[in-house]
Design a protein around this motif. Structure first.
Motif, PDB file in Angstrom:
ATOM      1  N   HIS A  31       0.844  -1.187   0.000  1.00 61.91           N
ATOM      2  CA  HIS A  31       0.000   0.000   0.000  1.00 61.91           C
ATOM      3  C   HIS A  31       0.878   1.235   0.000  1.00 61.91           C
ATOM      4  O   HIS A  31       1.941   1.260   0.596  1.00 61.91           O
ATOM      5  CB  HIS A  31      -0.861  -0.052   1.263  1.00 61.91           C
ATOM      6  CG  HIS A  31      -1.715   1.138   1.480  1.00 61.91           C
ATOM      7  ND1 HIS A  31      -2.916   1.326   0.845  1.00 61.91           N
ATOM      8  CD2 HIS A  31      -1.541   2.207   2.280  1.00 61.91           C
ATOM      9  CE1 HIS A  31      -3.463   2.455   1.252  1.00 61.91           C
ATOM     10  NE2 HIS A  31      -2.640   3.004   2.119  1.00 61.91           N
ATOM     11  N   GLU A  33       0.513   5.576   0.371  1.00 57.74           N
ATOM     12  CA  GLU A  33      -0.392   6.703   0.604  1.00 57.74           C
ATOM     13  C   GLU A  33       0.379   7.880   1.159  1.00 57.74           C
ATOM     14  O   GLU A  33       1.381   7.711   1.849  1.00 57.74           O
ATOM     15  CB  GLU A  33      -1.486   6.330   1.607  1.00 57.74           C
ATOM     16  CG  GLU A  33      -0.950   6.090   2.989  1.00 57.74           C
ATOM     17  CD  GLU A  33      -2.040   5.744   3.970  1.00 57.74           C
ATOM     18  OE1 GLU A  33      -1.970   6.245   5.099  1.00 57.74           O
ATOM     19  OE2 GLU A  33      -2.943   5.009   3.602  1.00 57.74           O
ATOM     20  N   HIS A  48      -8.074   1.031   5.776  1.00 55.73           N
ATOM     21  CA  HIS A  48      -8.812   2.095   5.109  1.00 55.73           C
ATOM     22  C   HIS A  48      -9.914   1.531   4.221  1.00 55.73           C
ATOM     23  O   HIS A  48     -10.810   2.251   3.814  1.00 55.73           O
ATOM     24  CB  HIS A  48      -7.852   2.955   4.274  1.00 55.73           C
ATOM     25  CG  HIS A  48      -6.810   3.630   5.113  1.00 55.73           C
ATOM     26  ND1 HIS A  48      -5.501   3.701   4.740  1.00 55.73           N
ATOM     27  CD2 HIS A  48      -6.894   4.231   6.321  1.00 55.73           C
ATOM     28  CE1 HIS A  48      -4.813   4.343   5.670  1.00 55.73           C
ATOM     29  NE2 HIS A  48      -5.623   4.665   6.644  1.00 55.73           N
ATOM     30  N   GLY A  49      -9.836   0.248   3.895  1.00 48.83           N
ATOM     31  CA  GLY A  49     -10.832  -0.348   3.030  1.00 48.83           C
ATOM     32  C   GLY A  49     -11.707  -1.380   3.712  1.00 48.83           C
ATOM     33  O   GLY A  49     -12.313  -2.206   3.050  1.00 48.83           O
ATOM     34  N   ARG A  82     -11.440   5.224   7.643  1.00 49.58           N
ATOM     35  CA  ARG A  82     -11.954   5.403   6.288  1.00 49.58           C
ATOM     36  C   ARG A  82     -12.173   6.882   5.965  1.00 49.58           C
ATOM     37  O   ARG A  82     -12.348   7.240   4.793  1.00 49.58           O
ATOM     38  CB  ARG A  82     -13.265   4.637   6.116  1.00 49.58           C
ATOM     39  CG  ARG A  82     -13.100   3.131   6.096  1.00 49.58           C
ATOM     40  CD  ARG A  82     -14.417   2.450   5.778  1.00 49.58           C
ATOM     41  NE  ARG A  82     -14.993   2.965   4.562  1.00 49.58           N
ATOM     42  CZ  ARG A  82     -14.638   2.566   3.336  1.00 49.58           C
ATOM     43  NH1 ARG A  82     -13.707   1.642   3.187  1.00 49.58           N
ATOM     44  NH2 ARG A  82     -15.215   3.078   2.273  1.00 49.58           N
ATOM     45  N   PHE A  85     -10.358   8.541   3.047  1.00 47.56           N
ATOM     46  CA  PHE A  85     -10.830   8.528   1.671  1.00 47.56           C
ATOM     47  C   PHE A  85     -11.471   9.857   1.279  1.00 47.56           C
ATOM     48  O   PHE A  85     -11.403  10.267   0.123  1.00 47.56           O
ATOM     49  CB  PHE A  85     -11.875   7.420   1.485  1.00 47.56           C
ATOM     50  CG  PHE A  85     -11.282   6.049   1.340  1.00 47.56           C
ATOM     51  CD1 PHE A  85     -10.853   5.600   0.107  1.00 47.56           C
ATOM     52  CD2 PHE A  85     -11.159   5.204   2.436  1.00 47.56           C
ATOM     53  CE1 PHE A  85     -10.314   4.339  -0.045  1.00 47.56           C
ATOM     54  CE2 PHE A  85     -10.625   3.945   2.298  1.00 47.56           C
ATOM     55  CZ  PHE A  85     -10.196   3.508   1.056  1.00 47.56           C
ATOM     56  N   ILE A  94      -4.471   7.104  -2.612  1.00 41.55           N
ATOM     57  CA  ILE A  94      -4.275   5.789  -2.001  1.00 41.55           C
ATOM     58  C   ILE A  94      -4.123   4.733  -3.078  1.00 41.55           C
ATOM     59  O   ILE A  94      -4.957   4.607  -3.973  1.00 41.55           O
ATOM     60  CB  ILE A  94      -5.470   5.437  -1.099  1.00 41.55           C
ATOM     61  CG1 ILE A  94      -5.604   6.480   0.014  1.00 41.55           C
ATOM     62  CG2 ILE A  94      -5.316   4.036  -0.511  1.00 41.55           C
ATOM     63  CD1 ILE A  94      -6.876   6.361   0.812  1.00 41.55           C
ATOM     64  N   GLU A  95      -3.025   3.984  -2.995  1.00 43.61           N
ATOM     65  CA  GLU A  95      -2.795   2.849  -3.881  1.00 43.61           C
ATOM     66  C   GLU A  95      -2.758   1.595  -3.019  1.00 43.61           C
ATOM     67  O   GLU A  95      -1.974   1.500  -2.087  1.00 43.61           O
ATOM     68  CB  GLU A  95      -1.475   3.001  -4.635  1.00 43.61           C
ATOM     69  CG  GLU A  95      -1.396   4.235  -5.514  1.00 43.61           C
ATOM     70  CD  GLU A  95      -0.014   4.424  -6.102  1.00 43.61           C
ATOM     71  OE1 GLU A  95       0.855   3.552  -5.894  1.00 43.61           O
ATOM     72  OE2 GLU A  95       0.210   5.465  -6.764  1.00 43.61           O
ATOM     73  N   ASP A 123     -14.783   1.488  -3.365  1.00 41.64           N
ATOM     74  CA  ASP A 123     -13.588   2.297  -3.112  1.00 41.64           C
ATOM     75  C   ASP A 123     -12.712   2.376  -4.354  1.00 41.64           C
ATOM     76  O   ASP A 123     -12.116   3.414  -4.656  1.00 41.64           O
ATOM     77  CB  ASP A 123     -12.783   1.707  -1.953  1.00 41.64           C
ATOM     78  CG  ASP A 123     -13.477   1.871  -0.620  1.00 41.64           C
ATOM     79  OD1 ASP A 123     -14.291   2.801  -0.481  1.00 41.64           O
ATOM     80  OD2 ASP A 123     -13.216   1.054   0.290  1.00 41.64           O
ATOM     81  N   ARG A 126     -13.269   5.220  -6.757  1.00 45.39           N
ATOM     82  CA  ARG A 126     -12.987   6.599  -6.348  1.00 45.39           C
ATOM     83  C   ARG A 126     -11.819   7.146  -7.173  1.00 45.39           C
ATOM     84  O   ARG A 126     -10.889   6.417  -7.529  1.00 45.39           O
ATOM     85  CB  ARG A 126     -12.623   6.660  -4.861  1.00 45.39           C
ATOM     86  CG  ARG A 126     -13.778   6.352  -3.917  1.00 45.39           C
ATOM     87  CD  ARG A 126     -13.255   6.222  -2.502  1.00 45.39           C
ATOM     88  NE  ARG A 126     -14.314   6.038  -1.531  1.00 45.39           N
ATOM     89  CZ  ARG A 126     -14.798   7.002  -0.766  1.00 45.39           C
ATOM     90  NH1 ARG A 126     -14.304   8.231  -0.850  1.00 45.39           N
ATOM     91  NH2 ARG A 126     -15.760   6.764   0.101  1.00 45.39           N
ATOM     92  N   ASN A 128      -9.445   9.026  -6.188  1.00 44.44           N
ATOM     93  CA  ASN A 128      -8.191   9.078  -5.441  1.00 44.44           C
ATOM     94  C   ASN A 128      -7.736   7.711  -4.929  1.00 44.44           C
ATOM     95  O   ASN A 128      -6.815   7.632  -4.123  1.00 44.44           O
ATOM     96  CB  ASN A 128      -8.325  10.037  -4.249  1.00 44.44           C
ATOM     97  CG  ASN A 128      -9.357   9.577  -3.232  1.00 44.44           C
ATOM     98  OD1 ASN A 128     -10.423   9.070  -3.609  1.00 44.44           O
ATOM     99  ND2 ASN A 128      -9.055   9.736  -1.952  1.00 44.44           N
ATOM    100  N   VAL A 129      -8.383   6.654  -5.406  1.00 41.63           N
ATOM    101  CA  VAL A 129      -8.043   5.312  -4.937  1.00 41.63           C
ATOM    102  C   VAL A 129      -7.753   4.399  -6.119  1.00 41.63           C
ATOM    103  O   VAL A 129      -8.490   4.396  -7.110  1.00 41.63           O
ATOM    104  CB  VAL A 129      -9.181   4.705  -4.093  1.00 41.63           C
ATOM    105  CG1 VAL A 129      -8.818   3.281  -3.650  1.00 41.63           C
ATOM    106  CG2 VAL A 129      -9.468   5.573  -2.871  1.00 41.63           C
TER     107      VAL A 129
END
Length: 213
Positions: A31, A33, A48-49, A82, A85, A94-95, A123, A126, A128-129
């Motif tokens: 991950h 971020e 976060h998920g 979360r 997000f 976020i990757e 998610d 999104r 940004n994800v």
């Protein structure tokens, strides 16, 4: 940040070669971020998920068994993350790369797992994800860059890169540039070995029972 059992310490040793997990025996994710400080320990699907009932089943099913009030405290803290997000400026990019075993491994019930997959799929849509899945058969295709375990790459508010690692209940923060560079290169390789975001989303939707054409 909500801190959980375990302590942060500055380390200058290579990350361990065993799987890193949250007590489940499953390598959760890789991950990246940008946040102000390192995130807390990783579950099978990154905090976060995590959907509410999945988090409750995951935390409550660990060993040794936690008191119910402690389980609820940790569930609330995990689900509260979360909010990242929806954070305003600076937006968190976020990757998330997770092993295919994660969305296939049930906790609580199969329906809880399907709800978690639906949440993960939402998610992934999104802006940004980014969510990618590392295929189960990756290890028979000439190498598995994530075999050493999970990691969290973090860009601090000061634009410094650090790597957060979790071993059982101990958390390690690696900041030495040479070691961070090596782990960053490993992360880049993991990304190339994972399914594309579109293919990953299709797989997650299939597992959630809502595959679209």
């Amino acid at each position: 940040m909500v801190r959980t059992p375990g302590r942060h310490q500055e380390v200058h040793t290579p990350p361990p070669t065993r799987d890193l997990d949250d007590g489940t025996g499953v390598t959760p994710c890789h991950h990246r971020e940008p946040v102000g400080e390192p995130p807390p320990p990783l579950p099978v699907v990154h905090p976060h998920g995590v959907e509410l009932e999945y988090a409750r089943a995951l935390i409550g099913g660990g060993f040794p068994k936690l008191p119910e009030e402690k389980v609820e405290e940790l569930v609330e803290a995990r689900v509260a993350r979360r909010a990242l997000f929806d954070r305003g400026e600076p937006t968190a990019m976020i990757e998330l790369i997770l092993e295919e075993s994660a969305p296939r491994r049930p906790f609580g019930s199969w329906e809880v797992l399907r709800d978690q997959s639906r949440s993960l799929a939402a998610d992934a849509e999104r802006d940004n994800v980014s969510v990618q899945v590392l295929p189960l058969e990756r290890g028979v295709r000439g190498g598995h860059a994530g075999a050493a375990g999970s990691m969290v790459l973090v860009k601090t508010k000061e634009h410094h890169d650090v790597v957060y690692l979790e071993i059982e209940e101990e958390s390690l923060l690696v900041s030495e540039p040479a070691k961070v560079a090596r782990l960053t290169h490993r992360y880049a390789k993991i990304r190339t070995q994972a399914l594309s975001p579109d293919d990953s989303l299709s797989l997650i939707r299939e597992l959630a029972g809502e595959e679209r054409t």
